[in-house]
Design a protein around this motif. Structure first.
Motif, PDB file in Angstrom:
ATOM      1  N   LYS A  27      -5.679  -9.147   6.974  1.00  0.00           N
ATOM      2  CA  LYS A  27      -6.291  -7.813   6.897  1.00  0.00           C
ATOM      3  C   LYS A  27      -5.290  -6.772   6.420  1.00  0.00           C
ATOM      4  N   THR A  28      -4.313  -7.230   5.632  1.00  0.00           N
ATOM      5  CA  THR A  28      -3.342  -6.307   5.060  1.00  0.00           C
ATOM      6  C   THR A  28      -4.021  -5.400   4.055  1.00  0.00           C
ATOM      7  N   LEU A  29      -3.691  -4.124   4.073  1.00  0.00           N
ATOM      8  CA  LEU A  29      -4.227  -3.207   3.065  1.00  0.00           C
ATOM      9  C   LEU A  29      -3.607  -3.530   1.709  1.00  0.00           C
ATOM     10  N   ARG A  30      -4.431  -3.679   0.698  1.00  0.00           N
ATOM     11  CA  ARG A  30      -3.942  -4.016  -0.632  1.00  0.00           C
ATOM     12  C   ARG A  30      -4.056  -2.789  -1.535  1.00  0.00           C
ATOM     13  N   PHE A  31      -2.937  -2.377  -2.107  1.00  0.00           N
ATOM     14  CA  PHE A  31      -2.909  -1.207  -2.963  1.00  0.00           C
ATOM     15  C   PHE A  31      -3.008  -1.616  -4.431  1.00  0.00           C
ATOM     16  N   THR A 211      -0.538  -2.227  14.464  1.00  0.00           N
ATOM     17  CA  THR A 211      -0.434  -0.762  14.498  1.00  0.00           C
ATOM     18  C   THR A 211      -0.061  -0.196  13.133  1.00  0.00           C
ATOM     19  N   TYR A 212       0.664  -0.971  12.309  1.00  0.00           N
ATOM     20  CA  TYR A 212       1.016  -0.468  10.979  1.00  0.00           C
ATOM     21  C   TYR A 212      -0.232  -0.353  10.110  1.00  0.00           C
ATOM     22  N   LEU A 217      -4.461   3.018   7.561  1.00  0.00           N
ATOM     23  CA  LEU A 217      -5.871   3.422   7.444  1.00  0.00           C
ATOM     24  C   LEU A 217      -6.043   4.891   7.806  1.00  0.00           C
ATOM     25  N   SER A 218      -5.312   5.333   8.839  1.00  0.00           N
ATOM     26  CA  SER A 218      -5.364   6.744   9.225  1.00  0.00           C
ATOM     27  C   SER A 218      -4.838   7.627   8.098  1.00  0.00           C
TER      28      SER A 218
END
Length: 261
Positions: A27-31, A211-212, A217-218
């Motif tokens: 579920k890593t955010l992918r840029f 938490t990262y 996301l925040s």
């Protein structure tokens, strides 16, 4: 979930038809990368380094193995399919071993195995036998163009396939620092034991979260709302304790303080 592979578990003369599903997801955010000047999306095209043609499709490409620098031997999909091994459509159980004999460094990915209708009873038999003997099944399986080592273990009502690295894929920890004399004192070791005991508790997966990723996301939500992302004010950090015994003592006091407070 969609099955990614179908085959059978084979041990002794028993064959259990199963479907394989991915058990985990990242579920890593992918840029994406944008052109800073005009915010256009930067795409990494499939480009031939020989002629410069880009946007190559699957039909434009073939698989090849570089057997020496700049020299390749090519394979069609049919030729690769013809490279049959006994484990091509079978998870072949080799033997059964105690779980604690396998170093976790060998584990790669996890997959749920679900039985086909004809295999439900045999599946339940294997699941119960693994539970009651406290064993895992060591197996071989060919998935995605590679034969893999793996284990079958029980997770709740499911049997899980854990694919593994081959022994020759595990690197040796060849670091000169590991061979240096450490001269650990008995008092330091005793204090370390006490600290470990103070921090020991049952593993509860629900107590942990990324938490990262939540912070990212925040930040995304704040940026969408037009807010500026400002770096937090840096606080002076305490200097690390130089004396090992003193560091252990302070760590133990901090743990005890958290639990009584």
């Amino acid at each position: 979930m969609q099955a990614i592979w179908k085959g059978a578990i084979s041990f002794g003369l028993i064959s259990i038809p199963i479907r394989v599903y991915g058990a985990t997801e990242e579920k890593t955010l992918r840029f994406n990368m944008l052109h800073a000047e005009d915010k256009g999306r930067v795409r990494f095209n499939r480009t031939c380094t020989e002629c410069g043609k880009d946007n190559l499709t699957k039909d434009d490409m073939i698989r090849a193995y570089e057997y020496e620098k700049g020299s390749y031997v090519t394979f069609t999909d049919d030729e690769l399919d013809a490279v049959e091994v006994p484990t091509s459509r079978t998870i072949e159980v080799v033997n059964f071993v105690p779980t604690d004999q396998i170093d976790p460094i060998f584990y790669n990915r996890s997959y749920y195995l679900a039985p086909e209708d004809l295999g439900v009873k045999a599946y339940a038999l294997l699941r119960r036998a693994l539970q009651e003997t406290d064993r895992v099944a060591l197996a071989k399986v060919a998935m995605r163009d590679k034969e893999r080592l793996g284990t079958l273990r029980v997770n709740g009502k499911a049997i899980v396939l854990e694919t593994m690295y081959w022994p020759d894929e595990i690197r040796e920890p060849a670091f000169p620092e590991l061979d240096r004399e450490s001269n650990v004192r008995d008092q330091e070791l005793a204090m370390a034991h006490t600290l470990i005991e103070s921090l020991t508790e049952d593993f509860k997966p629900g107590d942990f979260k990324d938490t990262y990723r939540e912070a990212l996301l925040s930040a995304v939500e704040r940026k969408i709302a037009g807010q500026e992302i400002v770096a937090p004010v840096a606080h002076d950090e305490e200097a690390p304790v130089a004396d090992l015994m003193e560091a252990l003592q302070k760590s133990l006091e901090e743990v005890q303080s958290r639990r009584t407070g």
